[in-house]
Design an enzyme around this catalytic site. Structure first.
Site, short mmCIF file in Angstrom:
data_model
loop_
_atom_site.label_atom_id
_atom_site.label_comp_id
_atom_site.label_asym_id
_atom_site.label_seq_id
_atom_site.Cartn_x
_atom_site.Cartn_y
_atom_site.Cartn_z
N GLU A 27 0.84 -1.20 0.00
CA GLU A 27 0.00 0.00 0.00
C GLU A 27 0.88 1.25 0.00
OE1 GLU A 27 -2.24 -0.90 3.51
OE2 GLU A 27 -3.02 -2.73 2.57
N LEU A 51 -5.66 -1.89 -1.43
CA LEU A 51 -5.60 -1.89 0.03
C LEU A 51 -6.16 -3.23 0.53
CD1 LEU A 51 -6.78 1.08 2.30
CD2 LEU A 51 -6.33 -1.24 3.08
N ASP A 78 0.49 -3.99 12.60
CA ASP A 78 -0.84 -4.06 13.22
C ASP A 78 -1.88 -4.61 12.24
OD1 ASP A 78 -0.43 -1.68 15.64
OD2 ASP A 78 0.90 -1.69 13.91
N ILE A 80 -1.22 -6.88 9.77
CA ILE A 80 -0.78 -8.14 9.16
C ILE A 80 -1.60 -9.32 9.71
CG2 ILE A 80 1.00 -8.92 10.83
CD1 ILE A 80 2.85 -9.42 8.42
N HIS A 121 -0.97 1.38 15.83
CA HIS A 121 0.29 1.64 15.12
C HIS A 121 1.45 1.41 16.06
CE1 HIS A 121 -2.86 3.86 12.99
NE2 HIS A 121 -2.16 3.66 11.89
#
Ligand SMILES: Cc1ncc(C[n+]2csc(CCOP(=O)(O)OP(=O)(O)O)c2C)c(N)n1
Ligand SMILES: [Mg+2]
Lengths: 351, 392
Positions: A27, A51, A78, A80, A121
């Site tokens: 992405e 995405l 985060d 995956i 994140h």
């Protein structure tokens, strides 16, 4: 000197020109952005994907099955987690086919806390990644190691999970990458994309080369006699500075950077632990079923009678997320003072 | 009209997507209950009302494939059926832990195998199959002994060395990617092999197959999205075999879309739903789709209506299910009626394959299981066991 993002960019350039890398994608990985952390600016084989994390991992597996050499980025680790069964499949494809097929692919993804990234994140992925056999898993803590490990990853015949500690992405290195210009601004002028319109911009790549870092090698960052601390990624520099603090108190700590989580360098760990008799493992993933627990288990199993104190693990708190407020983040994952305290206790612990 | 002239006309009509003028339904007494609707081709992107779909072929007095091909299709269908029945028998007599396979899908799977460009590397077709495709594998020229060995999980199992279930094939020399149990993951990988093929040039394409229930997984949508990106369309033949079941859940209970092929229309891709119980129709419809993907380098979504003759797997008993049309039975009826193959010859062929499979099973039964110590092999490609692990 290059920071980690620049080092990775130079490694990826080397890999697409000299190591047969065919596709670097994910992405916002292609132009104009070149990755949300700028790791893929100016490269020849980058492109923007839909995405769709499962699609990204599936695409990488397909490219690798057909003889290509892909590097897929998951924008933040985060995100995956919805690909985990594909990661398992990538890890078992060679084994399940009794050695017929292999997947020479790299998945790179920024991990961990340190940028006040809040609940989605700041995740770590090392504990989960080390539960998936068939992968090689690396996590550098310096730009030079990031450069060298990326080259090694791109020569692999097996899938490699490349975890990038995002807190260290902008920290300049202390050791140069051979071929990079001595002056920081000069490197930036060559390989950092300009702000604004980038359509005419082309990177000018310095002529960097091989550095001889292989997968599976730990590094002795600081030699010491009394206590060993083993870490990787964001917590690695904290361990180094903690060792300096303790040196002032007369405690001589040996600091090891694991660099490769799997298959890891037991010989180097073992030699250090046998020397000091005390070991602290530090990482920031949640502490229950943490990779450090495996290292503690192995230490206990194999080196019990040479230990002077119980092996210890300092890791992230087992809570569902890392909160945004500074106070919440620092309470959740190891900080320098936590390492200092844990090392001090371990160094002075007596039966 | 002479048979050959008629055949030509039908084939020509097929190429133009037209209904041949003289074609009339020949039999009305066929069990239609679960037989597919007539084949339909859409010219994407505009979805068309069902009534406007033009079948490539309809039932006709004459058969639009030549005799040698008809006999080859039939022979492979019988061989595949006998193989699956032997695998089931092995399961039932304790010579295997689990059976899953494709009896009932031969009319679709055999023509599919015959149309594949077989070989290794991007110049050839990449195959992302699921667990019901022994008939496709046999049509490619594979020997049945491998499937029997995998059923018995012997060390000699050529696909997984005794590691994986029946029907989980893998053959790198033929670009047959390892079949795995998680439903639909093959649809996420298929765009990757097609991406390499598109860049490579040539006419190799990627073929991906799965069932109807699995299309609810996100990986199916991923396949549609990734293979139809504007300007980057990929040469993927996206196949769905619709048996109208996902284990015990009927299609109508969980899927609101009337025809799964319609899902491709939104992505501007060609789509059609075909009668997977008729090998002639399957052959012609697949041929048209293959040619399109090979030459246009763009995706095509084909849904084939098929039967599930022995239920989902051994977990549901692996017994013959009544009421499902049997494509082999229907085909033999047709071949006999057209003087291509007599009932007696078909029966004799079947008897030969029954005996051949029984003999192969006897052979596999004597073969050793893999040694327990081999679990450490092939964790990594081209390397010994991973160093830090205790090996004991
Ligand atoms: C991801 C995943 N979920 C569930 C299962 C268990 N499972 C195996 S087959 C199956 C049904 C598949 O139905 P369909 O896609 O229609 O294929 P069919 O078996 O009917 O050919 C299920 C739920 C699985 N193997 N993988
Ligand atoms: Mg089904």
């Amino acid at each position: 000197m290059a920071n980690m993002a620049q080092a990775l960019r130079m490694a990826l350039h080397y890999a697409e020109e000299k190591l047969g890398v065919t596709d670097i994608f994910g992405e916002d990985v292609g132009p104009p952005l070149g990755g949300v952390f700028t790791c893929t600016q100016g490269l020849r084989t980058t492109w923007n994907s839909p995405l769709d994390e499962r699609g990204i991992i599936g695409m990488a597996m397909g490219i690798a099955l057909a003889g290509g050499r892909p590097i897929a980025e998951i924008q933040f680790c985060d995100y995956i987690y919805n690909t985990v069964d594909l990661l398992k499949l990538a890890g078992n494809t060679c084994w399940a086919s009794n050695g017929q097929w292999n997947l020479p692919m790299v998945v790179m993804t920024p991990v961990g806390s340190g940028i006040r990234g809040s609940i989605y994140h700041s995740h770590s992925f090392d504990a989960s990644a080390t539960h998936i056999p068939g992968w090689k898993i690396v996590m550098p803590s310096t730009p030079l190691d990031a450069y060298g490990l990326m080259l090694a990853a791109c020569k692999e015949q097996n899938p490699v999970m490349f975890l990038i500690p995002k807190a260290l992405m902008r920290i300049k290195g202390e050791e140069p990458i051979p071929g990079e210009p001595g002056e920081d601004k000069a490197l930036s002028r060559l390989i950092d994309a300009p702000l604004g319109d980038r359509s005419q911009w082309k990177a000018q790549w310095p002529d960097t080369g091989e550095v001889g870092i292989d997968i599976g090698q730990a590094k002795v960052v600081r030699e010491g006699r009394q206590v060993t601390v083993v870490s990787y990624g964001r917590t690695m520099p904290l361990c180094r500075s903690a060792a300096e603090v303790l040196a002032g108190e007369g405690v001589d700590a040996e600091v090891l950077d694991l660099r490769t989580l799997w298959p890891y360098d037991w010989a180097t760990l073992k030699a250090s632990i046998e020397k000091t008799g005390r070991v602290l493992f530090v990482n920031e993933d949640t502490e229950v079923t943490n990779f450090g627990e495996h290292l503690v288990r192995r230490t206990t199993d194999e080196l019990f009678y040479q230990l002077l104190a119980p092996p210890k693990l300092l890791a992230g708190k087992f809570v569902p997320g890392i909160g945004l407020a500074d106070t919440l983040e620092t309470a959740s994952v190891p900080q320098e003072h936590d390492v200092v305290q844990a090392l001090r206790e371990l160094a002075t612990q007596a039966p | 009209m002479a048979r050959d002239a008629k055949k030509l006309e039908v084939v020509k009509a097929a190429k133009q997507g037209k209904k041949p003028a003289a074609a009339k339904p020949r039999r009305t007494s066929r069990p239609e209950a679960k037989v597919a609707q007539p084949a339909a081709v859409t010219a994407a992107p505009k979805p068309q009302p069902v009534s406007a779909f033009k079948p490539i072929i309809t039932r006709s007095d004459e058969l639009p494939l030549d005799r040698a091909l008809l006999l080859r299709i039939h022979d492979t269908m019988v061989k595949a059926r006998c193989l699956e029945e032997r695998l089931i028998a092995m399961y039932k007599s304790g010579h295997g832990y689990f059976w899953i396979g494709g009896p009932g899908e031969e009319a679709f799977n055999v023509p599919l195998g015959l149309l594949i460009k077989k070989g290794e590397g991007p110049a050839f077709d990449y195959l992302h199959f699921h667990y019901r495709q022994s008939a496709t594998f046999l049509a490619l020229g594979e020997e049945p002994l491998g499937a029997i060995r995998q059923m018995k999980n012997t060390a000699s199992d050529p696909y997984s060395g005794g590691r994986n279930f029946a029907g989980h094939f893998s053959k790198r020399e033929w670009n047959l990617c390892p079949v795995s149990s998680p439903i639909e993951v093959q649809y996420a990988m298929a765009p990757g092999t097609a991406h390499v093929q598109k860049r490579f040039g040539g006419d190799g394409i990627t073929i991906v197959t799965g069932g109807d229930a699995g299309t609810a997984e996100g990986d199916f949508a991923s396949c549609l999205v990734w293979s139809s990106r504007p300007g980057q369309e990929l040469p993927v033949l996206i196949l769905v075999t619709n048996n109208r079941w996902g284990i015990s859940t009927p299609y109508g209970q969980v899927q609101g879309v009337e025809r799964l092929s319609d899902r491709g229309a939104a992505f501007g891709m060609r789509t059609k739903t075909i009668d997977g119980n008729d090998p002639i129709s399957s052959y012609l419809e697949l041929k048209e789709a293959f040619e399109y993907v090979r030459t246009e380098r763009k995706p095509y979504l084909v849904e084939a209506n098929v039967s599930r003759l022995f239920g989902h797997s051994s977990a549901s008993g692996a017994n013959l299910i009544k009421g499902e049309p049997d494509c082999l039975e229907l085909f033999e009826e047709k071949l006999a009626a057209h003087g291509v193959l007599s009932r007696a010859d078909a029966k004799a062929l079947r008897a030969r394959y029954v005996e051949e499979m029984a003999e192969l099973a006897r052979q596999a039964k004597e073969e050793p299981l893999p040694d327990g110590s081999t679990i450490w092999e092939h964790v990594y490609f081209g390397e010994g066991p991973p160093d830090p692990l205790p090996k004991g």
